[in-house]
Design an enzyme around this catalytic site. Structure first.
Site, PDB file in Angstrom:
ATOM      1  CE1 TYR A  55       0.914   1.612   4.175  1.00 16.67           C
ATOM      2  CE2 TYR A  55       1.131  -0.758   4.340  1.00 16.67           C
ATOM      3  CZ  TYR A  55       1.389   0.511   4.827  1.00 16.67           C
ATOM      4  OH  TYR A  55       2.152   0.659   5.953  1.00 16.67           O
ATOM      5  CG  PHE A  77       0.208   9.284   5.452  1.00 20.50           C
ATOM      6  CD1 PHE A  77       0.093   8.073   6.103  1.00 20.50           C
ATOM      7  CD2 PHE A  77      -0.834   9.723   4.652  1.00 20.50           C
ATOM      8  CE1 PHE A  77      -1.057   7.304   5.964  1.00 20.50           C
ATOM      9  CE2 PHE A  77      -1.983   8.966   4.515  1.00 20.50           C
ATOM     10  CZ  PHE A  77      -2.097   7.754   5.164  1.00 20.50           C
ATOM     11  CG  ASP A  78       3.137   4.104   6.121  1.00 14.80           C
ATOM     12  OD1 ASP A  78       4.336   3.865   5.879  1.00 14.80           O
ATOM     13  OD2 ASP A  78       2.438   3.361   6.832  1.00 14.80           O
ATOM     14  CB  ILE A 101      -8.353   2.894   9.788  1.00 18.68           C
ATOM     15  CG1 ILE A 101      -7.880   2.696   8.351  1.00 18.68           C
ATOM     16  CG2 ILE A 101      -7.284   3.584  10.633  1.00 18.68           C
ATOM     17  CD1 ILE A 101      -7.531   3.973   7.609  1.00 18.68           C
ATOM     18  CE1 TYR A 127      -4.799   5.486  12.267  1.00 26.44           C
ATOM     19  CE2 TYR A 127      -4.576   6.749  10.246  1.00 26.44           C
ATOM     20  CZ  TYR A 127      -4.288   5.626  10.991  1.00 26.44           C
ATOM     21  OH  TYR A 127      -3.498   4.640  10.472  1.00 26.44           O
ATOM     22  CG  PHE A 144      -4.651   4.010   2.456  1.00 30.04           C
ATOM     23  CD1 PHE A 144      -3.364   3.758   2.915  1.00 30.04           C
ATOM     24  CD2 PHE A 144      -5.548   4.641   3.299  1.00 30.04           C
ATOM     25  CE1 PHE A 144      -2.985   4.127   4.194  1.00 30.04           C
ATOM     26  CE2 PHE A 144      -5.178   5.011   4.579  1.00 30.04           C
ATOM     27  CZ  PHE A 144      -3.892   4.755   5.032  1.00 30.04           C
TER      28      PHE A 144
END
Length: 157
Positions: A55, A77-78, A101, A127, A144
């Site tokens: 991902y 961010f990731d 999540i 979140y 994502f």
């Protein structure tokens, strides 16, 4: 036309262009198949399956000039694809168990191996009002792109 009138006209046109290119922040989960599985006979993921995914995640940016929520990518961010995040192993978790999540638990249901999806996840399915690290601010909508690599354990229901 005077120079000041031209200047005001340019400012006004730029303002209109910004309004045209803003995209609304979605209130509900958006699931978009980017690439379908090549094998339609493959089993589909379901709650309580142990799955393995790759991902990348971005903050949703409503100022990106697009009409497609999956393209409203702000800051990344990731990722477990890119080396810069220092973790490139596939991520494994039990789907539907609340380990991830809610947007993932819902958005990765009925997915086939090698299918690639975009999930646009509003804050209440991500979140919420929590800050995560230095990048994900409270009430952030996230994007994502997720590829299902394996269904490692199929749980009987």
């Amino acid at each position: 036309m005077s120079l000041s009138t031209k200047f005001l006209l340019i400012i006004f046109l730029n303002f209109l262009a910004l309004k045209i290119y803003t995209i609304d922040i979605p209130k509900d989960l958006i699931v978009k198949v980017i690439k379908e599985s090549e094998n339609e006979d493959d089993i589909k993921s379901k709650s309580l399956d142990l799955i393995s995914v790759k991902y990348t995640g971005w903050i949703f940016d409503s100022n990106v000039p697009t009409n497609d929520p999956c393209d409203a990518k702000g800051k990344m961010f990731d990722s477990n694809i890119l080396d810069k995040f220092n973790h490139t192993s596939p991520f494994q978790f039990v789907l539907g168990k609340g380990i991830v999540i809610k947007g993932w638990d819902q958005g990765l249901q009925d997915m086939r191996i090698n299918e690639h999806r975009c999930l646009v996840i509003p804050a209440h399915l991500a979140y919420g009002n929590r800050r995560i690290g230095n990048i994900i601010k409270p009430n952030s909508t996230l994007i994502f792109e997720v590829k299902l690599l394996k269904i490692l354990k199929v749980e009987k229901q």
